[in-house]
Design a protein around this motif. Structure first.
Motif, PDB file in Angstrom:
ATOM      1  N   MET A  49      -7.761   2.687   2.224  1.00 47.88           N
ATOM      2  CA  MET A  49      -6.933   3.375   3.223  1.00 47.88           C
ATOM      3  C   MET A  49      -5.741   2.715   3.637  1.00 47.88           C
ATOM      4  SD  MET A  49      -8.240   3.994   7.333  1.00 47.88           S
ATOM      5  CE  MET A  49      -9.621   4.975   6.773  1.00 47.88           C
ATOM      6  N   ILE A  50      -5.633   1.279   3.485  1.00 45.41           N
ATOM      7  CA  ILE A  50      -4.630   0.466   4.007  1.00 45.41           C
ATOM      8  C   ILE A  50      -3.530   0.650   2.913  1.00 45.41           C
ATOM      9  CG2 ILE A  50      -3.603  -1.743   4.577  1.00 45.41           C
ATOM     10  CD1 ILE A  50      -5.264  -0.708   6.928  1.00 45.41           C
ATOM     11  N   GLU A  51      -3.849   0.560   1.859  1.00 45.94           N
ATOM     12  CA  GLU A  51      -2.967   1.028   0.625  1.00 45.94           C
ATOM     13  C   GLU A  51      -2.435   2.210   0.533  1.00 45.94           C
ATOM     14  OE1 GLU A  51      -2.513  -0.168  -4.011  1.00 45.94           O
ATOM     15  OE2 GLU A  51      -4.634   0.261  -3.153  1.00 45.94           O
ATOM     16  N   ASP A  52      -3.177   3.330   0.932  1.00 45.72           N
ATOM     17  CA  ASP A  52      -2.585   4.692   1.210  1.00 45.72           C
ATOM     18  C   ASP A  52      -1.553   4.719   2.018  1.00 45.72           C
ATOM     19  OD1 ASP A  52      -4.194   5.429  -1.159  1.00 45.72           O
ATOM     20  OD2 ASP A  52      -5.888   6.435   0.307  1.00 45.72           O
ATOM     21  N   ASP A  53      -1.943   4.306   3.358  1.00 46.27           N
ATOM     22  CA  ASP A  53      -1.297   4.306   4.548  1.00 46.27           C
ATOM     23  C   ASP A  53       0.090   3.493   4.234  1.00 46.27           C
ATOM     24  OD1 ASP A  53      -2.901   5.852   5.272  1.00 46.27           O
ATOM     25  OD2 ASP A  53      -3.663   4.546   6.996  1.00 46.27           O
ATOM     26  N   THR A  54      -0.039   2.245   3.784  1.00 46.62           N
ATOM     27  CA  THR A  54       1.112   1.252   3.751  1.00 46.62           C
ATOM     28  C   THR A  54       1.696   0.987   2.452  1.00 46.62           C
ATOM     29  OG1 THR A  54       0.027  -0.796   3.670  1.00 46.62           O
ATOM     30  CG2 THR A  54       0.036   0.303   5.945  1.00 46.62           C
ATOM     31  N   GLY A  55       1.181   1.219   1.427  1.00 42.27           N
ATOM     32  CA  GLY A  55       1.421   0.779   0.061  1.00 42.27           C
ATOM     33  C   GLY A  55       1.192  -0.588  -0.360  1.00 42.27           C
ATOM     34  N   GLU A  56       0.589  -1.211   0.549  1.00 44.76           N
ATOM     35  CA  GLU A  56       0.196  -2.675   0.459  1.00 44.76           C
ATOM     36  C   GLU A  56      -1.318  -2.864   0.444  1.00 44.76           C
ATOM     37  OE1 GLU A  56       1.548  -7.163   2.223  1.00 44.76           O
ATOM     38  OE2 GLU A  56       2.466  -5.210   2.860  1.00 44.76           O
ATOM     39  N   ARG A  57      -1.786  -3.157  -0.489  1.00 47.36           N
ATOM     40  CA  ARG A  57      -3.460  -3.557  -0.309  1.00 47.36           C
ATOM     41  C   ARG A  57      -3.716  -4.915   0.248  1.00 47.36           C
ATOM     42  NH1 ARG A  57      -6.910  -0.313  -2.699  1.00 47.36           N
ATOM     43  NH2 ARG A  57      -9.283  -1.215  -3.239  1.00 47.36           N
ATOM     44  N   PRO A  58      -4.578  -4.929   1.283  1.00 46.07           N
ATOM     45  CA  PRO A  58      -4.964  -6.216   1.938  1.00 46.07           C
ATOM     46  C   PRO A  58      -5.253  -7.233   0.710  1.00 46.07           C
ATOM     47  CG  PRO A  58      -5.806  -4.601   3.076  1.00 46.07           C
ATOM     48  CD  PRO A  58      -5.186  -3.825   1.780  1.00 46.07           C
ATOM     49  N   SER A  59      -5.112  -8.648   1.009  1.00 43.90           N
ATOM     50  CA  SER A  59      -5.442  -9.590  -0.035  1.00 43.90           C
ATOM     51  C   SER A  59      -6.203 -10.582   0.752  1.00 43.90           C
ATOM     52  CB  SER A  59      -4.104 -10.336  -0.837  1.00 43.90           C
ATOM     53  OG  SER A  59      -3.162 -10.667   0.438  1.00 43.90           O
ATOM     54  N   ARG A  60      -6.528 -10.419   2.108  1.00 47.06           N
ATOM     55  CA  ARG A  60      -7.199 -11.414   2.955  1.00 47.06           C
ATOM     56  C   ARG A  60      -8.072 -10.959   3.620  1.00 47.06           C
ATOM     57  NH1 ARG A  60      -2.173 -14.989   5.092  1.00 47.06           N
ATOM     58  NH2 ARG A  60      -1.819 -13.183   5.693  1.00 47.06           N
ATOM     59  N   ALA A  61      -9.076 -11.720   4.073  1.00 49.43           N
ATOM     60  CA  ALA A  61     -10.102 -11.209   4.993  1.00 49.43           C
ATOM     61  C   ALA A  61     -10.400 -12.410   5.714  1.00 49.43           C
ATOM     62  CB  ALA A  61     -11.416 -10.466   4.517  1.00 49.43           C
ATOM     63  N   ILE A  62     -11.014 -12.217   7.425  1.00 48.48           N
ATOM     64  CA  ILE A  62     -11.454 -13.030   8.106  1.00 48.48           C
ATOM     65  C   ILE A  62     -12.719 -12.507   8.710  1.00 48.48           C
ATOM     66  CG2 ILE A  62     -11.172 -14.357  10.232  1.00 48.48           C
ATOM     67  CD1 ILE A  62      -8.020 -14.005   9.790  1.00 48.48           C
TER      68      ILE A  62
END
Length: 349
Positions: free
Chosen positions: A191-204
């Motif tokens: 979802m984030i990659e579709d919306d922004t073009g950038e895939r998250p690489s970290r998590a907390i």
């Protein structure tokens, strides 16, 4: 005999606190929202539309350029909150100091270190304020702080509702061993990659949430073949590697705690049952404004002011009646959140 002001002033306190803090591991939020300084109280930042790039329009020779409409952006403006607290060396305390001073330098050094620790505790409290704000942003998308009258002041950073959905329940909750965590996390990343073009690489997440995954059937199916025996517990390093291998995520398990200002049990900076996905790089800045002490007392003769940690003001001053030495710590602080559209906050139980 040296005066107490030779030992207890903003400069010596700042030097002590800076030296004491030089070996401390910084709060996680301080690495994600680096400290910056500005004048005054107002905080402004431009939050641009974080979307996919749009292909350039075709043009024609000897014709005017096609005017592209600018993607939406939001100018965010708010007033930064002010924090201040003080501690006092009273007349009775000063008499005790005089008595110990007569016993030699070794004793006076011990007493002074205790006084310096008082100031250090106030500065540590200022650091807690900033970290609470940053972790509230990363776990709720909002900041809520209480004033001296225990009234709540709210700052809403207007995260997209789709990036902060309703909490998971039933078999989808991570407390349930059957929760489809692999599909859930993959869907959030997509979802984030579709919306922004950038895939998250970290998590907390914190250790309570992290440990839930050690009982998840999908995780166990992936990791059990790697264990020495079927009954061996899953190690933290193995689960961290699972996140990296399965999703390309570097995971921070963050379980630091603090004591609330109005009393009560210790609280976690990052709450249970929250899993937040983050992009690479800085997420914003921790902005420090100009306190009244910095603006009006730095050049004065009635008080002594020094800054530590970018924007935390330490002020020492004397009162005549009663004869006291006061130390106060103040700050104006609020994070900006330029990367707000690129994070995903999942309440997993």
């Amino acid at each position: 005999m040296a005066k107490f002001n030779d030992y207890i002033n903003a400069k010596t306190l700042a030097a002590y606190i800076t030296a004491a803090g030089s070996n401390k591991i910084p709060y996680l939020g301080a690495t994600l929202f680096p400290a910056s300084k500005k004048l005054g109280l107002d905080l402004k930042w431009i939050k641009t539309h974080a979307g996919l790039p749009v292909s350039l329009a075709i043009g024609a020779f000897d014709a005017k350029s096609v005017i592209r409409s600018r993607s939406g952006f939001t100018l965010t403006k708010t007033e930064m909150p002010f924090f201040r607290e003080a501690m006092v060396i009273r007349e009775e305390d000063r008499q005790e100091l005089l008595r110990f001073a007569e016993m030699g330098d070794r004793y006076i050094k011990t007493i002074l270190e205790n006084i310096y620790n008082d100031a250090e505790n106030l500065v540590a409290g200022a650091e807690v304020v900033a970290e609470r704000m940053r972790m509230q942003l990363l776990s709720t998308g909002k900041i809520a702080i209480e004033d001296a009258d225990q009234r709540t002041i709210n700052y809403d950073y207007l995260l997209k509702s789709a990036h902060k959905p309703a909490k998971l329940t039933g078999t989808n909750a991570w407390s349930n061993a059957d929760a489809p965590v692999t599909e859930q996390i993959t869907g959030w990343l997509d979802m984030i990659e579709d919306d922004t073009g950038e895939r998250p690489s970290r998590a907390i997440l914190n250790s309570t949430t992290f440990n839930l995954l050690k009982k998840n059937k999908q995780v166990l199916a992936d990791l059990k073949p790697l264990l020495v025996t079927q009954n061996a517990p899953i190690k933290n390093t193995q689960l961290n590697q699972w996140f990296q291998d399965t999703f390309g995520l570097s995971v921070a398990v963050y379980s630091k705690k603090f004591l609330p200002v109005f009393g009560g049990a210790a609280e976690k900076f990052f709450p249970d049952n929250v899993f937040t996905l983050l992009p690479a790089g800085n997420l914003g800045n921790t902005w420090f404004g100009t306190t009244p002490e910095e603006a009006d007392l730095m050049a004065g003769h009635n008080a002594n002011v020094q800054l530590v940690n970018t924007g935390v003001a330490i002020t020492t001053f004397n009162t005549v009646d009663p004869v006291n030495i006061s130390t106060k710590v103040s700050q104006i602080v609020l994070p900006s959140f330029e990367a707000a559209d690129k994070i995903f906050i999942a309440t997993v139980g």
